[in-house]
Design a protein around this motif. Structure first.
Motif, PDB file in Angstrom:
ATOM      1  N   LEU A  39       7.856  -4.624 -18.284  1.00  0.00           N
ATOM      2  CA  LEU A  39       8.741  -4.916 -17.157  1.00  0.00           C
ATOM      3  C   LEU A  39      10.135  -5.270 -17.662  1.00  0.00           C
ATOM      4  O   LEU A  39      11.141  -4.807 -17.114  1.00  0.00           O
ATOM      5  CB  LEU A  39       8.143  -6.044 -16.318  1.00  0.00           C
ATOM      6  CG  LEU A  39       8.604  -6.164 -14.881  1.00  0.00           C
ATOM      7  CD1 LEU A  39       8.493  -4.869 -14.108  1.00  0.00           C
ATOM      8  CD2 LEU A  39       7.823  -7.265 -14.187  1.00  0.00           C
ATOM      9  N   LYS A  79      13.774  -3.232 -17.080  1.00  0.00           N
ATOM     10  CA  LYS A  79      14.993  -3.903 -16.606  1.00  0.00           C
ATOM     11  C   LYS A  79      16.142  -3.703 -17.579  1.00  0.00           C
ATOM     12  O   LYS A  79      17.288  -3.489 -17.170  1.00  0.00           O
ATOM     13  CB  LYS A  79      14.717  -5.389 -16.378  1.00  0.00           C
ATOM     14  CG  LYS A  79      13.787  -5.639 -15.218  1.00  0.00           C
ATOM     15  CD  LYS A  79      13.432  -7.107 -15.094  1.00  0.00           C
ATOM     16  CE  LYS A  79      12.442  -7.326 -13.956  1.00  0.00           C
ATOM     17  NZ  LYS A  79      12.019  -8.723 -13.840  1.00  0.00           N
ATOM     18  N   TYR A 136      14.721   1.659  -9.647  1.00  0.00           N
ATOM     19  CA  TYR A 136      15.640   1.449  -8.529  1.00  0.00           C
ATOM     20  C   TYR A 136      16.154   0.014  -8.545  1.00  0.00           C
ATOM     21  O   TYR A 136      15.518  -0.883  -9.086  1.00  0.00           O
ATOM     22  CB  TYR A 136      14.944   1.770  -7.200  1.00  0.00           C
ATOM     23  CG  TYR A 136      14.523   3.215  -7.165  1.00  0.00           C
ATOM     24  CD1 TYR A 136      15.416   4.204  -6.802  1.00  0.00           C
ATOM     25  CD2 TYR A 136      13.249   3.590  -7.585  1.00  0.00           C
ATOM     26  CE1 TYR A 136      15.050   5.544  -6.823  1.00  0.00           C
ATOM     27  CE2 TYR A 136      12.880   4.930  -7.606  1.00  0.00           C
ATOM     28  CZ  TYR A 136      13.783   5.894  -7.232  1.00  0.00           C
ATOM     29  OH  TYR A 136      13.421   7.214  -7.268  1.00  0.00           O
ATOM     30  N   LYS A 137      17.311  -0.187  -7.914  1.00  0.00           N
ATOM     31  CA  LYS A 137      17.960  -1.500  -7.902  1.00  0.00           C
ATOM     32  C   LYS A 137      17.338  -2.471  -6.915  1.00  0.00           C
ATOM     33  O   LYS A 137      17.480  -3.678  -7.054  1.00  0.00           O
ATOM     34  CB  LYS A 137      19.450  -1.341  -7.598  1.00  0.00           C
ATOM     35  CG  LYS A 137      20.192  -0.623  -8.691  1.00  0.00           C
ATOM     36  CD  LYS A 137      21.645  -0.452  -8.359  1.00  0.00           C
ATOM     37  CE  LYS A 137      22.326   0.333  -9.470  1.00  0.00           C
ATOM     38  NZ  LYS A 137      23.702   0.627  -9.198  1.00  0.00           N
ATOM     39  N   SER A 138      16.681  -1.939  -5.899  1.00  0.00           N
ATOM     40  CA  SER A 138      16.068  -2.810  -4.889  1.00  0.00           C
ATOM     41  C   SER A 138      14.775  -2.183  -4.390  1.00  0.00           C
ATOM     42  O   SER A 138      14.521  -0.998  -4.598  1.00  0.00           O
ATOM     43  CB  SER A 138      17.035  -3.051  -3.728  1.00  0.00           C
ATOM     44  OG  SER A 138      17.376  -1.829  -3.112  1.00  0.00           O
ATOM     45  N   ASP A 139      13.966  -2.980  -3.739  1.00  0.00           N
ATOM     46  CA  ASP A 139      12.699  -2.501  -3.187  1.00  0.00           C
ATOM     47  C   ASP A 139      12.969  -1.601  -1.988  1.00  0.00           C
ATOM     48  O   ASP A 139      13.867  -1.870  -1.186  1.00  0.00           O
ATOM     49  CB  ASP A 139      11.833  -3.669  -2.742  1.00  0.00           C
ATOM     50  CG  ASP A 139      11.380  -4.535  -3.902  1.00  0.00           C
ATOM     51  OD1 ASP A 139      11.582  -4.147  -5.060  1.00  0.00           O
ATOM     52  OD2 ASP A 139      10.812  -5.611  -3.643  1.00  0.00           O
ATOM     53  N   ASP A 144       5.489  -2.348  -7.632  1.00  0.00           N
ATOM     54  CA  ASP A 144       6.391  -3.327  -7.026  1.00  0.00           C
ATOM     55  C   ASP A 144       7.248  -4.029  -8.076  1.00  0.00           C
ATOM     56  O   ASP A 144       7.076  -3.821  -9.287  1.00  0.00           O
ATOM     57  CB  ASP A 144       5.624  -4.308  -6.127  1.00  0.00           C
ATOM     58  CG  ASP A 144       4.668  -5.235  -6.866  1.00  0.00           C
ATOM     59  OD1 ASP A 144       4.814  -5.448  -8.096  1.00  0.00           O
ATOM     60  OD2 ASP A 144       3.758  -5.769  -6.197  1.00  0.00           O
ATOM     61  N   SER A 145       8.174  -4.856  -7.627  1.00  0.00           N
ATOM     62  CA  SER A 145       9.136  -5.501  -8.528  1.00  0.00           C
ATOM     63  C   SER A 145       8.474  -6.470  -9.497  1.00  0.00           C
ATOM     64  O   SER A 145       9.042  -6.789 -10.535  1.00  0.00           O
ATOM     65  CB  SER A 145      10.233  -6.202  -7.732  1.00  0.00           C
ATOM     66  OG  SER A 145       9.664  -7.160  -6.870  1.00  0.00           O
ATOM     67  N   ARG A 172       9.686  -1.019  -6.256  1.00  0.00           N
ATOM     68  CA  ARG A 172      10.902  -0.935  -7.070  1.00  0.00           C
ATOM     69  C   ARG A 172      10.865   0.238  -8.043  1.00  0.00           C
ATOM     70  O   ARG A 172      11.903   0.763  -8.427  1.00  0.00           O
ATOM     71  CB  ARG A 172      11.047  -2.234  -7.851  1.00  0.00           C
ATOM     72  CG  ARG A 172      12.267  -2.374  -8.743  1.00  0.00           C
ATOM     73  CD  ARG A 172      13.545  -2.665  -7.999  1.00  0.00           C
ATOM     74  NE  ARG A 172      13.442  -3.763  -7.092  1.00  0.00           N
ATOM     75  CZ  ARG A 172      13.867  -5.001  -7.312  1.00  0.00           C
ATOM     76  NH1 ARG A 172      14.428  -5.309  -8.454  1.00  0.00           N
ATOM     77  NH2 ARG A 172      13.736  -5.930  -6.378  1.00  0.00           N
ATOM     78  N   TYR A 173       9.646   0.646  -8.461  1.00  0.00           N
ATOM     79  CA  TYR A 173       9.501   1.651  -9.505  1.00  0.00           C
ATOM     80  C   TYR A 173       8.478   2.711  -9.097  1.00  0.00           C
ATOM     81  O   TYR A 173       7.568   2.445  -8.322  1.00  0.00           O
ATOM     82  CB  TYR A 173       9.024   1.009 -10.815  1.00  0.00           C
ATOM     83  CG  TYR A 173       9.780  -0.239 -11.186  1.00  0.00           C
ATOM     84  CD1 TYR A 173      11.104  -0.174 -11.620  1.00  0.00           C
ATOM     85  CD2 TYR A 173       9.182  -1.485 -11.091  1.00  0.00           C
ATOM     86  CE1 TYR A 173      11.804  -1.324 -11.951  1.00  0.00           C
ATOM     87  CE2 TYR A 173       9.872  -2.641 -11.424  1.00  0.00           C
ATOM     88  CZ  TYR A 173      11.185  -2.564 -11.850  1.00  0.00           C
ATOM     89  OH  TYR A 173      11.868  -3.701 -12.168  1.00  0.00           O
TER      90      TYR A 173
END
Length: 146
Positions: free
Chosen positions: A135, A139, A60-63, A83-84, A109-110
Motif C-alpha cells: 500500500l 502511494k 486514483y486520487k480519491s475513492d 479500497d483505500s 481507490r485502486y
C-alpha cells in the motif's frame, strides 16, 4: 463524470504483496503502475502476453465507482477492485475485446488487472488485503508520477 478505461505500459514497476485472509500467506506480484490519465486509458491495450505473477495497478486520487472495459485488449484479464485501506472488495473476469463495462459496486481507490484466472489459481479472494508495504509502494508511485 464516468471514464471508461481499457484493459501501454505504466512508467513504474513495483512489487506487490497480497495477504490471503485466514492463512496470512502472501502472494507476490510484479506490477506496472497506471497513474496518469494516459497510462490509465492505455492499460493493457494491444498486449498479447501477460505472464502470471504480473499485473497492472490503476491508482486514483480519491475513492470512486470505477468502470473498465476491454476495447483493443486481446488478453483475457481478471480485475480486483481495492479500497483505500488495501482490501479487495470485488473480483471480476473480463473477456478480450469486449465492450461490456465492468463496474465496481463499491467506491474504491485502486484496480488491479492480472491474467484471467490468476486470482483463483493463487487463492486470492474478496476480503484479502494488500500488505502495508505494498500500500505504501502504491502511494509512493502515485506521488512520484505527479
Amino acid at each position: 463524470m464516468v471514464m471508461l478505461l481499457s484493459c501501454t505500459k505504466g512508467q513504474q514497476i513495483i512489487p506487490l504483496s497480497i495477504v490471503r485472509q485466514g492463512t496470512e500467506q502472501d502472494v507476490q506480484l510484479s506490477v506496472e503502475t497506471a497513474v496518469t490519465a494516459i497510462e490509465q486509458q492505455q492499460g493493457y491495450m494491444h498486449r498479447k502476453e501477460i505472464p502470471d505473477g504480473t499485473g497492472m495497478v490503476f491508482i486514483y486520487k480519491s475513492d470512486a465507482q470505477l468502470k473498465f472495459w476491454m476495447k483493443d485488449t486481446p488478453h483475457p484479464l481478471s480485475i480486483a477492485f481495492i479500497d483505500s485501506a488495501g482490501r479487495i472488495r470485488e473480483i471480476y473476469d473480463m473477456q478480450p475485446f469486449s465492450l461490456a463495462v465492468i463496474s465496481s459496486t463499491h467506491s474504491v481507490r485502486y484496480a488491479l488487472e492480472v491474467p484471467q484466472g490468476f486470482f483463483t489459481r493463487a487463492g486470492i479472494a474478496a476480503g484479502d488485503r494488500l500488505s502495508k508495504e505494498s500500500l505504501q509502494a502504491i502511494k509512493t508511485a502515485a506521488s512520484l508520477a505527479n
